[in-house]
Design an enzyme around this catalytic site. Structure first.
Site, PDB file in Angstrom:
ATOM      1  N   ASP A  67      -2.623   4.790   0.139  1.00 32.39           N
ATOM      2  CA  ASP A  67      -1.611   4.436   1.149  1.00 32.39           C
ATOM      3  C   ASP A  67      -1.137   5.707   1.836  1.00 32.39           C
ATOM      4  OD1 ASP A  67       0.432   3.292   2.610  1.00 32.39           O
ATOM      5  OD2 ASP A  67       1.733   2.919   0.896  1.00 32.39           O
ATOM      6  N   GLU A  72       5.261   5.685   9.320  1.00 28.17           N
ATOM      7  CA  GLU A  72       5.120   4.268   8.980  1.00 28.17           C
ATOM      8  C   GLU A  72       6.034   3.878   7.823  1.00 28.17           C
ATOM      9  OE1 GLU A  72       3.626   0.730   6.835  1.00 28.17           O
ATOM     10  OE2 GLU A  72       3.784   2.769   6.078  1.00 28.17           O
ATOM     11  N   GLU A  73       6.225   4.782   6.866  1.00 27.33           N
ATOM     12  CA  GLU A  73       6.968   4.411   5.654  1.00 27.33           C
ATOM     13  C   GLU A  73       8.471   4.287   5.902  1.00 27.33           C
ATOM     14  OE1 GLU A  73       5.662   3.342   3.077  1.00 27.33           O
ATOM     15  OE2 GLU A  73       3.693   4.240   2.788  1.00 27.33           O
ATOM     16  N   ASP A  91       2.007   9.747   6.852  1.00 31.24           N
ATOM     17  CA  ASP A  91       3.128  10.000   5.938  1.00 31.24           C
ATOM     18  C   ASP A  91       2.941   9.226   4.632  1.00 31.24           C
ATOM     19  OD1 ASP A  91       3.602   7.570   7.358  1.00 31.24           O
ATOM     20  OD2 ASP A  91       5.722   7.637   6.833  1.00 31.24           O
ATOM     21  N   HIS A  96       2.848   3.116  -4.226  1.00 34.90           N
ATOM     22  CA  HIS A  96       4.250   3.593  -4.231  1.00 34.90           C
ATOM     23  C   HIS A  96       4.693   3.908  -5.661  1.00 34.90           C
ATOM     24  CE1 HIS A  96       5.664   1.967  -0.054  1.00 34.90           C
ATOM     25  NE2 HIS A  96       4.434   2.456  -0.018  1.00 34.90           N
ATOM     26  N   HIS A 108      -1.727   5.738   8.789  1.00 36.16           N
ATOM     27  CA  HIS A 108      -0.588   6.653   8.887  1.00 36.16           C
ATOM     28  C   HIS A 108      -0.767   7.853   7.969  1.00 36.16           C
ATOM     29  CE1 HIS A 108       1.400   5.177   5.106  1.00 36.16           C
ATOM     30  NE2 HIS A 108       0.871   4.022   5.460  1.00 36.16           N
ATOM     31  N   ASP A 134      -5.213  -2.659  10.745  1.00 33.65           N
ATOM     32  CA  ASP A 134      -4.299  -1.701  10.120  1.00 33.65           C
ATOM     33  C   ASP A 134      -4.509  -1.761   8.603  1.00 33.65           C
ATOM     34  OD1 ASP A 134      -2.258   0.128   9.772  1.00 33.65           O
ATOM     35  OD2 ASP A 134      -0.740  -1.036  10.836  1.00 33.65           O
TER      36      ASP A 134
HETATM   37  C1  LIG Z   1      -4.962 -14.056  -6.618  1.00 32.83           C
HETATM   38  C2  LIG Z   1      -4.489 -12.700  -6.671  1.00 32.83           C
HETATM   39  C3  LIG Z   1      -3.885 -12.276  -5.385  1.00 32.83           C
HETATM   40  C4  LIG Z   1      -3.081 -11.042  -5.537  1.00 32.83           C
HETATM   41  C5  LIG Z   1      -2.703 -10.616  -4.208  1.00 32.83           C
HETATM   42  C6  LIG Z   1      -2.115  -9.288  -4.220  1.00 32.83           C
HETATM   43  C7  LIG Z   1      -2.601  -8.608  -3.016  1.00 32.83           C
HETATM   44  C8  LIG Z   1      -1.848  -7.346  -2.821  1.00 32.83           C
HETATM   45  C9  LIG Z   1      -2.720  -6.392  -2.114  1.00 32.83           C
HETATM   46  C10 LIG Z   1      -2.274  -5.348  -1.536  1.00 32.83           C
HETATM   47  C11 LIG Z   1      -0.845  -5.072  -1.462  1.00 32.83           C
HETATM   48  C12 LIG Z   1      -0.652  -3.915  -0.627  1.00 32.83           C
HETATM   49  C13 LIG Z   1       0.825  -3.724  -0.416  1.00 32.83           C
HETATM   50  C14 LIG Z   1       1.053  -2.312  -0.041  1.00 32.83           C
HETATM   51  C15 LIG Z   1       2.022  -2.153   1.053  1.00 32.83           C
HETATM   52  C16 LIG Z   1       1.626  -0.947   1.863  1.00 32.83           C
HETATM   53  C17 LIG Z   1       2.380  -0.814   3.140  1.00 32.83           C
HETATM   54  C18 LIG Z   1       3.741  -0.216   2.926  1.00 32.83           C
HETATM   55  O1  LIG Z   1       3.971   0.496   2.001  1.00 32.83           O
HETATM   56  N1  LIG Z   1       4.660  -0.517   3.844  1.00 32.83           N
HETATM   57  C19 LIG Z   1       6.033  -0.127   3.700  1.00 32.83           C
HETATM   58  C20 LIG Z   1       6.631   0.346   4.982  1.00 32.83           C
HETATM   59  C21 LIG Z   1       6.752  -0.668   6.064  1.00 32.83           C
HETATM   60  N2  LIG Z   1       6.084  -0.459   7.191  1.00 32.83           N
HETATM   61  O2  LIG Z   1       7.451  -1.647   5.965  1.00 32.83           O
HETATM   62  C22 LIG Z   1       6.821  -1.282   3.110  1.00 32.83           C
HETATM   63  O3  LIG Z   1       7.972  -1.060   2.762  1.00 32.83           O
HETATM   64  O4  LIG Z   1       6.286  -2.396   2.971  1.00 32.83           O
HETATM   65 ZN   LIG Z   2       0.938   2.407   4.150  1.00 30.31          ZN
HETATM   66 ZN   LIG Z   3       3.432   2.542   1.789  1.00 31.10          ZN
END
Ligand SMILES: CCCCCCCC/C=C\CCCCCCCC(=O)N[C@@H](CC(N)=O)C(=O)O
Ligand SMILES: [Zn+2]
Ligand SMILES: [Zn+2]
Length: 513
Positions: free
Chosen positions: A159, A193-194, A128, A474, A126, A223
């Site tokens: 992101d 997307e956000e 945005d 974020h 995305h 994705d």
């Molecule tokens: C043993 C250690 C494990 C630790 C695991 C942590 C792994 C975390 C890795 C990445 C996290 C990435 C999270 C970012 C979210 C990006 C997507 C986003 O911002 N989405 C928005 C909008 C939506 N479509 O809902 C959101 O609000 O979630």
């Molecule tokens: Zn994202």
């Molecule tokens: Zn995001």
């Protein structure tokens, strides 16, 4: 006699622990070569020219503030920049490359393959970004795209413009080297997307209308998502690439209280704001139950365990015994805790009109990210028990259940190709080979809108992050390494290449194990 029995029991117990540690959990050494050797030497460089183009992309302030509140002027400029930059592809390869404008601002590139018997695949990213917050907390202005020796700093680097740029550059390189592919594929670049889904839903709708055959099913969809983590476990030197095989659900619940007004000089024992505050406090201090072991996080732990050193390896090999200790350790950090339970975040609150009027109402919105073993209904019920106050009325503002868990493992072709492409991209580090494991994506993605197109939905961003840096997502000072951009280019290039095999079949893959 007594001591003999104790010694026998103890040795039996120890044998079980050691058996699980050194026999059940051993490293998986299976190496799979998904493509012919000639291409392995093909390496894309994140050179000065690519850096400058990426910086331009980052400088568009494509901010999504909220639903129906986006900087559409900048989003339009960014979209037009992408269109112009890759216009050559449309002209040069007009026989099989097309661009479709979707939902006004989103883009869909289609690359028609020579062999229509092969199911297509889709990459999504995305354009945005979320707002930058207090820019004084940033080391460099968030839309300057400042580049130093190691990093590029800007809102959207990770992101999700890093993914967007590297997949588009990989596409360009692929077409310039190989021309028309065998397998059809698509690249979806969405604009909201956000905050919404109109881009992804428009794309899903468009794709569902296409006459593919295969019941309109895609081989796989990739994705943005979980990343490559450094130093995720004590003493572990290997990076861990986590492929998000499922995505948490999300529910926004508003809690509201309405009471009669009055003079602030004669307040009752608790005001609307006080009652709401106590409810919010209870929700924050009572965690939703741990679901450790009931979702894809278990496979992550199983995949990492063989690479750990004693005594951690022994602990992790015996979750049946040490589960509660592991849960406690996971709960210490937001990033790890989010993997094992439904999270709770109070994201807005309001109440009161004037300093001398008792508030007639107060409301707060709570956002939960729902673990795959939970559901919207279950969380509402848990909250009702936690708050235990009938004066508060709940209203579900939005709710999406956790995604299905996509198939994964050695026998699942698209997962396997993804896994091996990650290894291939990281193959030069022989000291600490990369560990590739399935995991749970804690944030939401556009892939949510593509669920009807494929059962194989994966969420992965090919970038290395230290777990202490996760709050840059974020947050302040979001950044990406030059070396990650380079790896991103090669990851997407090889992934496109690896998916061009004609005789891909699960049988063939199985015979290679
Ligand atoms: C043993 C250690 C494990 C630790 C695991 C942590 C792994 C975390 C890795 C990445 C996290 C990435 C999270 C970012 C979210 C990006 C997507 C986003 O911002 N989405 C928005 C909008 C939506 N479509 O809902 C959101 O609000 O979630
Ligand atoms: Zn994202
Ligand atoms: Zn995001």
């Amino acid at each position: 006699m007594f001591w003999t029995i104790i010694v026998i029991i103890f040795s039996g117990f120890l044998s079980i622990l050691l058996y699980r540690t050194y026999v059940v959990f051993t490293p998986d050494k299976a190496i799979f070569q998904p493509c012919s050797s000639s291409i392995d030497n093909h390496s894309l460089q994140f050179d000065q020219h690519r850096l400058q183009t990426f910086q331009k992309l980052l400088q568009f302030q494509t901010i999504s503030y909220g639903r129906n509140k986006q900087n559409l002027i900048e989003i339009k400029k960014c979209r037009d920049f992408i269109k112009a930059h890759y216009d050559d592809l449309i002209k040069k390869y007009s026989k099989f490359v097309e661009l479709h404008d979707i939902a006004e601002y989103s883009l869909l590139y289609s690359i028609q393959g020579k062999n229509s018997n092969l199911k297509p695949f889709l990459f999504s990213a995305h354009m945005d970004v979320v707002p930058a917050g207090n820019i004084n907390r940033w080391k460099y202005p968030p839309f300057d795209a400042h580049s130093d020796e190691e990093f590029i700093y800007a809102r959207g680097t990770l992101d999700d413009k890093g993914n967007l740029f590297t997949m588009m550059e990989a596409l360009k390189e692929y077409l310039n080297v190989y021309g028309q592919p065998l397998r059809t594929f698509y690249i979806a670049l969405t604009h909201d997307e956000e905050v919404g889904k109109s881009g992804a839903m428009g794309i899903a709708h468009y794709l569902s209308q296409q006459p593919f055959g295969h019941n309109g099913q895609f081989e796989f969809i990739l994705d943005e998502g979980t990343i490559i983590l450094e130093e995720a476990f004590p003493t572990l030197k290997n990076p861990i690439a986590i492929i998000g095989v499922a995505e948490k659900g999300s529910i926004n619940i508003e809690y509201r209280i309405d009471v009669a007004p009055g003079h602030s000089s004669m307040p009752s024992a608790s005001t609307a704001i006080g009652i709401l505050a106590r409810a919010v406090d209870k929700l924050e201090s009572t965690l939703q139950p741990s679901q450790f072991g009931r979702g894809p996080e278990l496979s992550l732990f199983h995949g990492v365990t063989p690479y750990l050193k004693f005594p951690l390896r022994l602990v992790m090999s015996n979750i049946w015994l040490f589960g509660p200790v592991i849960q406690l350790v996971l709960s210490r950090k937001p990033g790890t805790d989010a993997m094992q339970r439904t999270s709770t975040a109070v994201t807005s609150i309001s109440g009161g009109e004037k300093e001398n009027i008792l508030p007639t109402s107060a409301s707060a919105t709570v956002n939960h990210r729902i673990h795959t073993a939970d559901s919207c209904r279950k969380i509402l019920e848990n909250n009702r028990r936690i708050i235990n106050d009938d004066r508060l009325v709940s209203h579900i503002k939005s709710c999406s259940e956790p995604s299905p868990i996509s198939p994964y493992g050695k026998h699942i072709y698209p997962y396997r190709i993804l896994e091996q492409t990650i290894r291939q991209t990281f193959e030069n580090d022989h000291h600490h080979p990369i560990i590739v494991v399935p995991g749970l994506m804690v944030g939401g993605t556009d892939s949510r809108s593509y669920t009807n197109l494929s059962k194989n939905l994966y969420r992965f961003s090919p970038f290395v992050y230290h777990h202490n840096d996760l709050n840059r997502l974020h947050g302040d000072n979001e950044r990406i390494r030059h070396s990650d951009m380079q790896r991103g280019l090669n990851f997407y290039f090889h992934l496109i290449r690896n998916n061009q095999l004609v005789n891909i079949s699960e049988t063939k893959l199985n015979s290679e194990l």
